[in-house]
Design a protein around this motif. Structure first.
Motif, PDB file in Angstrom:
ATOM      1  N   SER A 185      55.716  76.915  30.736  1.00 41.16           N
ATOM      2  CA  SER A 185      55.891  75.468  30.734  1.00 41.16           C
ATOM      3  C   SER A 185      54.736  74.770  30.007  1.00 41.16           C
ATOM      4  CB  SER A 185      56.001  74.957  32.168  1.00 41.16           C
ATOM      5  OG  SER A 185      56.109  73.563  32.192  1.00 41.16           O
ATOM      6  N   LEU A 186      53.513  75.204  30.284  1.00 38.67           N
ATOM      7  CA  LEU A 186      52.353  74.613  29.614  1.00 38.67           C
ATOM      8  C   LEU A 186      52.406  74.851  28.107  1.00 38.67           C
ATOM      9  CD1 LEU A 186      49.559  75.516  32.159  1.00 38.67           C
ATOM     10  CD2 LEU A 186      50.371  73.213  31.595  1.00 38.67           C
ATOM     11  N   SER A 187      52.821  76.036  27.724  1.00 35.55           N
ATOM     12  CA  SER A 187      52.947  76.360  26.299  1.00 35.55           C
ATOM     13  C   SER A 187      54.017  75.497  25.635  1.00 35.55           C
ATOM     14  CB  SER A 187      53.288  77.845  26.137  1.00 35.55           C
ATOM     15  OG  SER A 187      53.423  78.171  24.784  1.00 35.55           O
ATOM     16  N   ASP A 188      55.146  75.332  26.324  1.00 38.77           N
ATOM     17  CA  ASP A 188      56.215  74.475  25.795  1.00 38.77           C
ATOM     18  C   ASP A 188      55.735  73.029  25.663  1.00 38.77           C
ATOM     19  OD1 ASP A 188      57.940  76.650  25.753  1.00 38.77           O
ATOM     20  OD2 ASP A 188      58.983  76.074  27.596  1.00 38.77           O
ATOM     21  N   ASN A 189      55.009  72.554  26.657  1.00 35.17           N
ATOM     22  CA  ASN A 189      54.486  71.184  26.602  1.00 35.17           C
ATOM     23  C   ASN A 189      53.532  71.011  25.426  1.00 35.17           C
ATOM     24  OD1 ASN A 189      55.957  70.658  28.886  1.00 35.17           O
ATOM     25  ND2 ASN A 189      54.212  70.738  30.269  1.00 35.17           N
ATOM     26  N   TYR A 190      52.688  71.999  25.186  1.00 33.80           N
ATOM     27  CA  TYR A 190      51.757  71.949  24.056  1.00 33.80           C
ATOM     28  C   TYR A 190      52.531  71.828  22.744  1.00 33.80           C
ATOM     29  CZ  TYR A 190      48.428  73.441  20.538  1.00 33.80           C
ATOM     30  OH  TYR A 190      47.672  73.510  19.410  1.00 33.80           O
ATOM     31  N   THR A 191      53.564  72.649  22.610  1.00 37.85           N
ATOM     32  CA  THR A 191      54.374  72.618  21.393  1.00 37.85           C
ATOM     33  C   THR A 191      55.038  71.257  21.214  1.00 37.85           C
ATOM     34  OG1 THR A 191      54.773  74.998  21.573  1.00 37.85           O
ATOM     35  CG2 THR A 191      56.298  73.740  20.193  1.00 37.85           C
ATOM     36  N   LYS A 192      55.556  70.696  22.306  1.00 37.53           N
ATOM     37  CA  LYS A 192      56.200  69.384  22.243  1.00 37.53           C
ATOM     38  C   LYS A 192      55.203  68.292  21.868  1.00 37.53           C
ATOM     39  CE  LYS A 192      59.778  70.469  25.618  1.00 37.53           C
ATOM     40  NZ  LYS A 192      60.202  70.271  27.013  1.00 37.53           N
ATOM     41  N   MET A 193      54.013  68.329  22.452  1.00 33.61           N
ATOM     42  CA  MET A 193      52.999  67.321  22.111  1.00 33.61           C
ATOM     43  C   MET A 193      52.581  67.446  20.665  1.00 33.61           C
ATOM     44  SD  MET A 193      50.499  66.915  25.424  1.00 33.61           S
ATOM     45  CE  MET A 193      50.211  68.659  25.649  1.00 33.61           C
ATOM     46  N   LYS A 194      52.396  68.656  20.204  1.00 31.23           N
ATOM     47  CA  LYS A 194      51.982  68.894  18.819  1.00 31.23           C
ATOM     48  C   LYS A 194      53.029  68.382  17.840  1.00 31.23           C
ATOM     49  CE  LYS A 194      49.956  72.482  15.973  1.00 31.23           C
ATOM     50  NZ  LYS A 194      49.619  73.892  15.853  1.00 31.23           N
ATOM     51  N   ALA A 195      54.305  68.506  18.216  1.00 29.10           N
ATOM     52  CA  ALA A 195      55.401  68.046  17.354  1.00 29.10           C
ATOM     53  C   ALA A 195      55.697  66.563  17.537  1.00 29.10           C
ATOM     54  CB  ALA A 195      56.656  68.862  17.631  1.00 29.10           C
TER      55      ALA A 195
END
Length: 67
Positions: free
Chosen positions: A10-20
């Motif tokens: 979940s944290l990894s997915d959130n990072y990807t979403k924030m970066k995008a």
């Protein structure tokens, strides 16, 4: 979220979403803050178990079964 593996995903997915730019930084910060509190509570439980010589598994730290 049932275990530490799901939290990490979940944290990894959130990072990807924030970066995008698909998740606001404020939301991401709050989710990361909450995750940190969950992890810190696990650290307290582990430390307590160690001091009390408790050899009990912590369900949240178990990996989810691979499908």
């Amino acid at each position: 979220m049932q275990n530490i593996t799901e939290l990490r995903t979940s944290l990894s997915d959130n990072y990807t979403k924030m970066k995008a730019g698909k998740m606001g930084l404020n939301v991401g910060k709050e989710l990361a803050n909450t995750a940190g509190k969950i992890i810190n509570s696990l650290k307290v439980e582990l430390e307590y178990n160690s001091m009390m010589d408790i050899k009990e598994e912590i369900d949240f730290l178990k990996k989810s079964p691979k499908v």
